[in-house]
Scaffold this active site. Structure first.
Site, PDB file in Angstrom:
ATOM      1  N   CYS A   1       0.825  -1.214   0.000  1.00 32.63           N
ATOM      2  CA  CYS A   1       0.000   0.000   0.000  1.00 32.63           C
ATOM      3  C   CYS A   1       0.862   1.268   0.000  1.00 32.63           C
ATOM      4  CB  CYS A   1      -0.995  -0.066   1.139  1.00 32.63           C
ATOM      5  SG  CYS A   1      -2.437   0.938   0.830  1.00 32.63           S
TER       6      CYS A   1
ATOM      7  N   HIS B   1      -3.195  -5.234   1.751  1.00 32.66           N
ATOM      8  CA  HIS B   1      -2.503  -5.409   3.045  1.00 32.66           C
ATOM      9  C   HIS B   1      -2.499  -6.861   3.529  1.00 32.66           C
ATOM     10  CE1 HIS B   1      -2.110  -1.182   4.325  1.00 32.66           C
ATOM     11  NE2 HIS B   1      -3.195  -0.989   3.616  1.00 32.66           N
TER      12      HIS B   1
ATOM     13  N   GLU C   1      -0.709  -8.155   5.631  1.00 31.49           N
ATOM     14  CA  GLU C   1      -0.398  -8.190   7.075  1.00 31.49           C
ATOM     15  C   GLU C   1      -1.649  -8.023   7.936  1.00 31.49           C
ATOM     16  OE1 GLU C   1       0.084  -5.813   5.009  1.00 31.49           O
ATOM     17  OE2 GLU C   1      -0.155  -3.837   5.909  1.00 31.49           O
TER      18      GLU C   1
HETATM   19  N1  GLN Z   1      -3.622   6.371   1.193  1.00 33.68           N
HETATM   20  C1  GLN Z   1      -2.302   6.101   1.677  1.00 33.68           C
HETATM   21  C2  GLN Z   1      -1.246   6.839   0.872  1.00 33.68           C
HETATM   22  O1  GLN Z   1      -1.557   7.403  -0.140  1.00 33.68           O
HETATM   23  C3  GLN Z   1      -2.023   4.612   1.634  1.00 33.68           C
HETATM   24  C4  GLN Z   1      -2.998   3.885   2.518  1.00 33.68           C
HETATM   25  C5  GLN Z   1      -2.486   2.612   3.089  1.00 33.68           C
HETATM   26  O2  GLN Z   1      -1.274   2.369   3.178  1.00 33.68           O
HETATM   27  N2  GLN Z   1      -3.419   1.814   3.554  1.00 33.68           N
HETATM   28  O3  GLN Z   1      -0.122   6.870   1.234  1.00 33.68           O
END
Ligand code: GLN
Length: 192
Positions: A77, A174, A176
């Site tokens: 992410c 994710h 994790e």
């Molecule tokens: N929206 C976050 C970003 O742009 C990422 C979100 C996440 O890691 N769950 O950095």
């Protein structure tokens, strides 16, 4: 085997819990010297602008780029955003993976969702056949892959949510935050 988890911001503790279940030694990384002796590094989800700014302040940008030339790195992410070449806005990026990413591409926090993904290399590496249940939280998607980067998984509408370039891995979801250890297992197989 030692696997580091970048522990500047975000859900690094959850990655550490997963790694412990897989009998590798997790190492929290905040300083460049803590990268020594690691076979791989996970960059967790969180807020990519914050992770980037802290990485600059902690003098980690060049050491992380150098590390990624020989060792495995997986960004989940926000971590995937931080690995990417371009996000079409100004923020510190490692720019070591040939992917472009669109942040918050699925909408706001309330638009978070889950989806089953069929990821053949993951199933093959873990000798399993069930789909992978992925959790997306204010997730980015991978707009394009180029050079040596390859698509690992896309949603039915074609939006790319996982990519790999050699030992570099990016997922917009994710692993994790689930109890499915297969993605961590897959990453460890890349780090070996
Ligand atoms: N929206 C976050 C970003 O742009 C990422 C979100 C996440 O890691 N769950 O950095």
């Amino acid at each position: 085997m030692k696997i580091g988890v970048l522990a500047l911001q975000g859900d690094f503790a959850e990655h550490i819990t997963m790694l412990k279940c897989l009998n590798v030694t997790p190492v929290e990384v905040r300083l460049a010297k803590q990268l020594e002796g690691l076979s791989g590094l996970i960059i967790p989800g969180g807020e990519s602008t914050t992770i980037g700014k802290l990485a600059v302040d902690f003098g980690l940008m060049e050491p992380l780029r150098t590390f990624g030339k020989s060792q495995a790195i997986w960004g989940t992410c926000a971590g995937a955003i931080f690995l990417s070449r371009d996000v079409r806005r100004h923020q510190p990026l490692l720019s070591i993976m040939d992917i472009t990413v669109e942040r918050n591409a699925f909408g706001r926090q309330v638009d978070s969702f889950e989806a089953d993904l069929d990821i053949e290399p993951l199933k093959k590496a873990t000798h399993t056949s069930t789909p992978y249940h992925a959790v997306f939280i204010r997730a980015p998607f991978i707009q394009s892959v180029s050079g040596k980067a390859k698509i690992l998984s896309a949603l039915p509408d074609g939006r790319i949510v996982a990519a790999q370039e050699g030992k570099l891995l990016a997922t917009s979801f994710h692993p994790e935050l689930t109890d499915d250890l297969r993605f961590h297992e897959y990453f460890i197989s890349l780090a070996k």
